[in-house]
Enzyme design. Structure first.
Site, PDB file in Angstrom:
ATOM      1  N   TYR A  46       0.844  -1.194   0.000  1.00 37.65           N
ATOM      2  CA  TYR A  46       0.000   0.000   0.000  1.00 37.65           C
ATOM      3  C   TYR A  46       0.877   1.241   0.000  1.00 37.65           C
ATOM      4  O   TYR A  46       1.800   1.329   0.813  1.00 37.65           O
ATOM      5  CB  TYR A  46      -0.891  -0.018   1.248  1.00 37.65           C
TER       6      TYR A  46
ATOM      7  N   ASP B  28       9.302   2.729   0.031  1.00 35.22           N
ATOM      8  CA  ASP B  28       8.245   3.395   0.791  1.00 35.22           C
ATOM      9  C   ASP B  28       8.450   3.006   2.252  1.00 35.22           C
ATOM     10  O   ASP B  28       8.057   1.927   2.685  1.00 35.22           O
ATOM     11  CB  ASP B  28       6.871   2.960   0.274  1.00 35.22           C
TER      12      ASP B  28
ATOM     13  N   LYS C 143       4.333   8.788   9.334  1.00 36.44           N
ATOM     14  CA  LYS C 143       4.128   8.199  10.667  1.00 36.44           C
ATOM     15  C   LYS C 143       5.122   8.693  11.719  1.00 36.44           C
ATOM     16  O   LYS C 143       4.919   9.758  12.291  1.00 36.44           O
ATOM     17  CB  LYS C 143       4.124   6.680  10.551  1.00 36.44           C
TER      18      LYS C 143
END
Ligand code: PMP
Length: 432
Positions: free
Chosen positions: A149, A244, A272
């Site tokens: 994702y 990523d 994050k």
């Protein structure tokens, strides 16, 4: 351990009202508990390794707001720094020295990053990196992996993980074919498939983007040689390699997966942890590539709240806390204890379960495994996971409400928390 259903009257009332106000009652899909069934819990506050719901129940939290809370929730040094920053205002929409400080910290830590651009989410970071990788190579096609994702931008919503996997949506309506026609996909850990795509699309592929350790299809580690192989293939075919690290950055090592595995990509996305619980993302990499980003270069990307002083402050404090000696050793030790303990209990109680951990990231699949890719992950007994999840919740353990999400620990999780979690799992798995 007592098995009394927890009282969640207020949660239920609030969630029922929310469903009339927001699609599915939530601001992000997986929170709605669709894949595990039952009512989601509505929360009131967080502190250290714990989260309290509106009915006053306390849980040990292994979601950690999906990754940022690596120092524990509401760490006093982070909240104190935020209070101080707040007095100076919430956003300038103009340069501040805090951006320099966080940028330097990121550049010092992450091997591939020589220049960085701050944005407001992981999704934005991946959108930015996509544009810059296409512009630099003057090629449109990209390779991504099934179950990975990279946020909800159109181009990436092909065989994506996270909520897309949880809800069983192969793609999303509303994404035009033209937006995904340049997205090629391969199974994770399959170098041959990647090589074949490069051969079939000679001089057309801008780059390969991946989660260097997958968290959005559940926890899947790269096989030995996989990351090295991608580095070699991208060099061979003149394409860029993009890690990523929105999830793995500053989590599986201070310098992320690229430090842990010693493979340096060309570009990296972050999110994050670098926002310490405030909305932050970033993308960065080689100076020659990043120099294309506006206003240094012609690749447009902008943001009203990007680099805002509160987000930068929370990020800086969080990274400072992670620099303390022993932080990653501690995270690795307690997370290993947790993952090993859960696997052992599953074995003793006769359940087919596999899983593992790298530093402060872990996962369990309800399948005998091994799990090397998303197809393997999908063999999991998701109904059983749902019952396990509910059982753990009723014993005060908050796990991600999906089989296809990794779990997260923090510096605030204690040995007692881990012991209590394993004991709860024994109780649940014995009666599953
Ligand atoms: N990339 C990865 C690897 C992620 O795990 C996520 C979020 N879970 C994203 C991108 C998107 O980040 P955000 O939710 O902040 O938009």
């Amino acid at each position: 351990m007592v098995n009394t259903p927890i009282k969640t009257t207020k949660s239920q009332e609030i969630f029922a009202a929310a469903q009339n106000l927001m699609p599915g009652g939530v601001s992000s899909p997986v929170r709605a508990f669709k894949s595990v069934g039952g009512q989601p819990i509505v929360f009131d506050r967080v502190k250290d390794a714990y989260i309290w719901d509106v009915d006053g129940n306390q849980y040990i939290d292994y979601v950690g707001t999906w990754g940022p809370a690596i120092c524990g929730h509401a760490h006093p040094e982070v909240t104190a720094a935020l209070r101080e920053a707040l007095e100076k205002g919430t956003s300038f929409g103009a340069p501040s020295v805090l951006e320099n400080v966080l940028a330097e910290m990121v550049i010092d830590a992450v091997p591939s990053i020589e220049m960085v651009r701050f944005v407001n989410s992981g999704t934005e970071a991946c959108m930015g990196v996509l544009r810059v990788m296409r512009a630099f190579t003057n090629r449109d096609k990209i390779i991504k992996f099934e179950g990975c994702y990279h946020g909800h931008a159109d181009t990436f919503l092909v065989k994506a993980g996270s909520g897309v996997a949880t809800l069983g949506l192969p793609d999303s309506p509303g994404v035009p074919k033209s937006a995904t026609s340049s997205t090629l996909t391969a199974p994770y850990n399959d170098l041959e498939a990647v090589k074949a795509l490069f051969e079939e699309n000679k001089d057309e592929i801008a780059g390969v983007i991946l989660e260097p350790v997958v968290g959005n299809a559940g926890f899947i580690a790269p096989d030995a040689g996989f990351l090295e192989g991608l580095r070699e293939l991208t060099h061979e075919y003149g394409a860029l390699l993009v890690f990523d690290e929105v999830m793995t950055g500053f989590r599986i090592a201070y310098g992320g997966a690229q430090e842990k595995f010693g493979i340096t990509p060309d570009l990296t996305t972050l999110g994050k942890v670098i926002g310490g619980g405030l909305p932050v993302g970033a993308y960065g990499g080689r100076r020659d590539i990043m120099s294309l980003v506006a206003p240094a270069g012609p690749v447009y990307q902008a943001g009203t709240l990007s680099g805002n002083p509160l987000a930068m402050t929370a990020g800086i404090k969080t990274l400072e806390l992670l620099q303390k000696p022993g932080a990653y050793e501690y995270l690795d030790r307690i997370t290993k204890k947790l993952a090993d303990g859960l696997l052992q209990v599953a074995k003793e109680t006769g359940h087919a379960v596999c899983g593992g951990q790298i530093s402060a990231m872990f996962g369990l699949f309800f399948t005998s495994g091994p799990v090397h890719n998303y197809e393997d992950a999908k063999k999991s007994d998701t109904a059983k996971f749902g019952r396990f999840h509910r059982g753990m919740l009723e014993r005060g353990i908050y796990l991600a409400p999906s089989q296809f999400e990794a779990g997260f620990t923090s510096l605030a999780h204690t040995d007692e928390d881990i012991d209590q979690t394993i004991a709860a799992a024994r109780d649940v798995l014995s009666n599953l």
